[in-house]
Design an enzyme around this catalytic site. Sequence first.
Site, mmCIF file in Angstrom:
data_model
loop_
_atom_site.group_PDB
_atom_site.id
_atom_site.type_symbol
_atom_site.label_atom_id
_atom_site.label_comp_id
_atom_site.label_asym_id
_atom_site.label_seq_id
_atom_site.Cartn_x
_atom_site.Cartn_y
_atom_site.Cartn_z
ATOM 1 N N ARG A 210 0.087 6.013 -1.829
ATOM 2 C CA ARG A 210 -0.228 7.309 -1.196
ATOM 3 C C ARG A 210 0.001 7.205 0.312
ATOM 4 N NH1 ARG A 210 -5.939 6.161 -0.201
ATOM 5 N NH2 ARG A 210 -6.452 4.413 -1.546
ATOM 6 N N ALA B 290 -10.085 -3.835 16.265
ATOM 7 C CA ALA B 290 -9.804 -5.271 16.420
ATOM 8 C C ALA B 290 -8.671 -5.690 15.481
ATOM 9 C CB ALA B 290 -11.068 -6.086 16.148
ATOM 10 N N GLY C 20 0.804 -1.230 0.000
ATOM 11 C CA GLY C 20 0.000 0.000 0.000
ATOM 12 C C GLY C 20 0.827 1.266 0.000
ATOM 13 N N TYR D 36 -11.923 -1.901 12.896
ATOM 14 C CA TYR D 36 -10.561 -1.365 12.685
ATOM 15 C C TYR D 36 -9.710 -1.600 13.941
ATOM 16 C CZ TYR D 36 -7.054 2.161 11.319
ATOM 17 O OH TYR D 36 -5.888 2.821 10.993
ATOM 18 N N SER E 82 -2.116 1.047 14.918
ATOM 19 C CA SER E 82 -2.705 2.372 15.142
ATOM 20 C C SER E 82 -2.887 2.553 16.649
ATOM 21 C CB SER E 82 -4.071 2.434 14.458
ATOM 22 O OG SER E 82 -4.817 3.530 14.946
ATOM 23 N N ASN F 284 1.773 -2.413 5.532
ATOM 24 C CA ASN F 284 1.205 -1.074 5.751
ATOM 25 C C ASN F 284 -0.221 -0.938 5.208
ATOM 26 O OD1 ASN F 284 1.336 2.036 5.954
ATOM 27 N ND2 ASN F 284 1.005 1.661 3.776
ATOM 28 N N LYS G 231 -6.283 -3.819 14.277
ATOM 29 C CA LYS G 231 -5.007 -3.198 14.654
ATOM 30 C C LYS G 231 -4.475 -3.773 15.962
ATOM 31 C CE LYS G 231 -4.655 -0.515 11.068
ATOM 32 N NZ LYS G 231 -3.644 -0.833 10.049
HETATM 33 P P1 NAP Z 1 -4.315 5.568 2.602
HETATM 34 O O1 NAP Z 1 -3.832 6.958 2.323
HETATM 35 O O2 NAP Z 1 -5.769 5.282 2.507
HETATM 36 O O3 NAP Z 1 -3.510 4.542 1.637
HETATM 37 C C1 NAP Z 1 -3.781 3.168 1.681
HETATM 38 C C2 NAP Z 1 -2.844 2.415 0.758
HETATM 39 O O4 NAP Z 1 -3.146 1.005 0.875
HETATM 40 C C3 NAP Z 1 -3.001 2.763 -0.718
HETATM 41 O O5 NAP Z 1 -1.733 2.667 -1.334
HETATM 42 C C4 NAP Z 1 -3.925 1.657 -1.236
HETATM 43 O O6 NAP Z 1 -3.772 1.400 -2.636
HETATM 44 C C5 NAP Z 1 -3.424 0.476 -0.426
HETATM 45 N N1 NAP Z 1 -4.392 -0.607 -0.282
HETATM 46 C C6 NAP Z 1 -5.674 -0.552 0.133
HETATM 47 N N2 NAP Z 1 -6.227 -1.780 0.127
HETATM 48 C C7 NAP Z 1 -5.274 -2.636 -0.310
HETATM 49 C C8 NAP Z 1 -5.221 -4.031 -0.553
HETATM 50 N N3 NAP Z 1 -6.284 -4.823 -0.338
HETATM 51 N N4 NAP Z 1 -4.072 -4.582 -1.003
HETATM 52 C C9 NAP Z 1 -2.982 -3.797 -1.221
HETATM 53 N N5 NAP Z 1 -2.957 -2.475 -1.012
HETATM 54 C C10 NAP Z 1 -4.093 -1.904 -0.563
HETATM 55 O O7 NAP Z 1 -3.880 5.084 4.074
HETATM 56 P P2 NAP Z 1 -2.830 5.732 5.111
HETATM 57 O O8 NAP Z 1 -3.523 6.773 5.890
HETATM 58 O O9 NAP Z 1 -1.559 6.025 4.437
HETATM 59 O O10 NAP Z 1 -2.642 4.490 6.115
HETATM 60 C C11 NAP Z 1 -1.621 3.513 5.926
HETATM 61 C C12 NAP Z 1 -1.646 2.545 7.101
HETATM 62 O O11 NAP Z 1 -1.474 3.277 8.314
HETATM 63 C C13 NAP Z 1 -2.967 1.797 7.252
HETATM 64 O O12 NAP Z 1 -2.723 0.483 7.701
HETATM 65 C C14 NAP Z 1 -3.704 2.593 8.321
HETATM 66 O O13 NAP Z 1 -4.641 1.810 9.018
HETATM 67 C C15 NAP Z 1 -2.530 3.005 9.209
HETATM 68 N N6 NAP Z 1 -2.813 4.188 10.022
HETATM 69 C C16 NAP Z 1 -3.120 5.384 9.448
HETATM 70 C C17 NAP Z 1 -3.374 6.483 10.276
HETATM 71 C C18 NAP Z 1 -3.708 7.831 9.721
HETATM 72 O O14 NAP Z 1 -3.996 8.728 10.535
HETATM 73 N N7 NAP Z 1 -3.642 8.049 8.424
HETATM 74 C C19 NAP Z 1 -3.333 6.338 11.661
HETATM 75 C C20 NAP Z 1 -3.027 5.107 12.206
HETATM 76 C C21 NAP Z 1 -2.759 4.033 11.368
HETATM 77 P P3 NAP Z 1 -4.669 2.190 -3.752
HETATM 78 O O15 NAP Z 1 -4.086 3.591 -3.832
HETATM 79 O O16 NAP Z 1 -4.458 1.426 -5.018
HETATM 80 O O17 NAP Z 1 -6.073 2.186 -3.243
#
Ligand code: NAP
Length: 249
Positions: free
Chosen positions: A15, A158, A12, A156, A143, A91, A160
Site C-alpha cells: 500500500r 531518529a 513494504g 521516528y 522523511s 521503503n 529517519k
Molecule cells: P503505509 O501506507 O503504512 O505502508 C507501509 C508498508 O510497509 C506496508 O506495505 C506494510 O506491509 C509494510 N511494512 C510494515 N512493517 C513492515 C516490516 N516489518 N517488514 C516489511 N514490510 C513492512 O506507509 P507509507 O505512508 O506508504 O510510508 C512508506 C514509507 O514512507 C515509510 O518508510 C514512511 O516512514 C515513509 N514516509 C511516509 C510519509 C507519509 O506522509 N505517508 C512521509 C514521509 C515518509 P503490510 O501492508 O503487510 O502491513
Amino acid sequence: MLLQGKTALITGATRGIGKGIARRFAAEGAHIAFTYASSDAAAETLCQELSNEFGVKVKAWKSDAANFKSAETLANEVIAEFGKVDILINNAGITRDNLLMRMTEEQWDEVININLKSAFNLTKAFLRHFLGNRAGSIINMSSVVGVDGNAGQANYAASKAGLIGFSKSVAQELGSRNIRCNVVAPGFIETEMTEKLDQQVKQSWIDDIPLKRGGTPEDVANVCVFLASDLSSYVTGQTISVCGGMLMK
Ligand code: NAP
C-alpha cells in the site's frame, strides 16, 4: 521505459508509497520483487495487477524487514528467482508516535528496528550481489521529519535521520564500485499512514505547504524513478525532499 530490463526490490509495497513505486516502476518496464508484513490479499492483488497491466515479472515475499536473517534469506531467494537485482528500495516503515515522556522502550525499539535497522539488513544482504555486478542503486525512504525533527515523533525522527547518515556513508564506501545510495524525504503524503491523523492537523500542514496540497505516492515514485534509472548515474549520497516545498534549507 526508463527501467526496462532492470529488477527492483521494494520493501513494504502492499500500500501507500511502496505500492505507488511498484506501479510506477512496472510502467517503466522494471520487474518487481516486493515485500510486506502481513497483507497477503493486498500482495496477491498487486502481483496480478502489475503483471496484467504492464507484462512484467512480479513476485511478493512476506518478510520482516527488521529481521537480519530474514533479509539474508529474502535476498538469496530474490536473486535466485530474478537472476539479478539492480535497485533496492528500503521503503517499509511504521510510526509509533508518543511524547517522549510517555514513549515506551517497545515503541522506540520497534520504530528503530523496522525503519532503520531494516536498511542495514537489506543493504548488507544485497551488497555482495551489487559488488559482483559493479552496479546498484539503493534508495532509502526517510522523511522531512528526519531532517527537521517533530514533537511526538522522537523515535521516528531518529530512525529517519539515521537513514540519512547511513546512506551518505554507504555512498562514500561504495561509490568506487558504481553502487549509488540516495535518500528520498517525503513530506505529507496521503496514504494509510497519514489517514489516521487528525483532520485539523492535516489541514494546518496543507496550509503551510507552498504547493498547497498533500503529496501522492506517485509524486514520490517519480523521484524514485529518477534515482533508480541511469538518468541519475552521477548522483549519490543525496537527500531529495518531496514535500511541496515544506522544507527549504
Ligand atoms: P503505509 O501506507 O503504512 O505502508 C507501509 C508498508 O510497509 C506496508 O506495505 C506494510 O506491509 C509494510 N511494512 C510494515 N512493517 C513492515 C516490516 N516489518 N517488514 C516489511 N514490510 C513492512 O506507509 P507509507 O505512508 O506508504 O510510508 C512508506 C514509507 O514512507 C515509510 O518508510 C514512511 O516512514 C515513509 N514516509 C511516509 C510519509 C507519509 O506522509 N505517508 C512521509 C514521509 C515518509 P503490510 O501492508 O503487510 O502491513
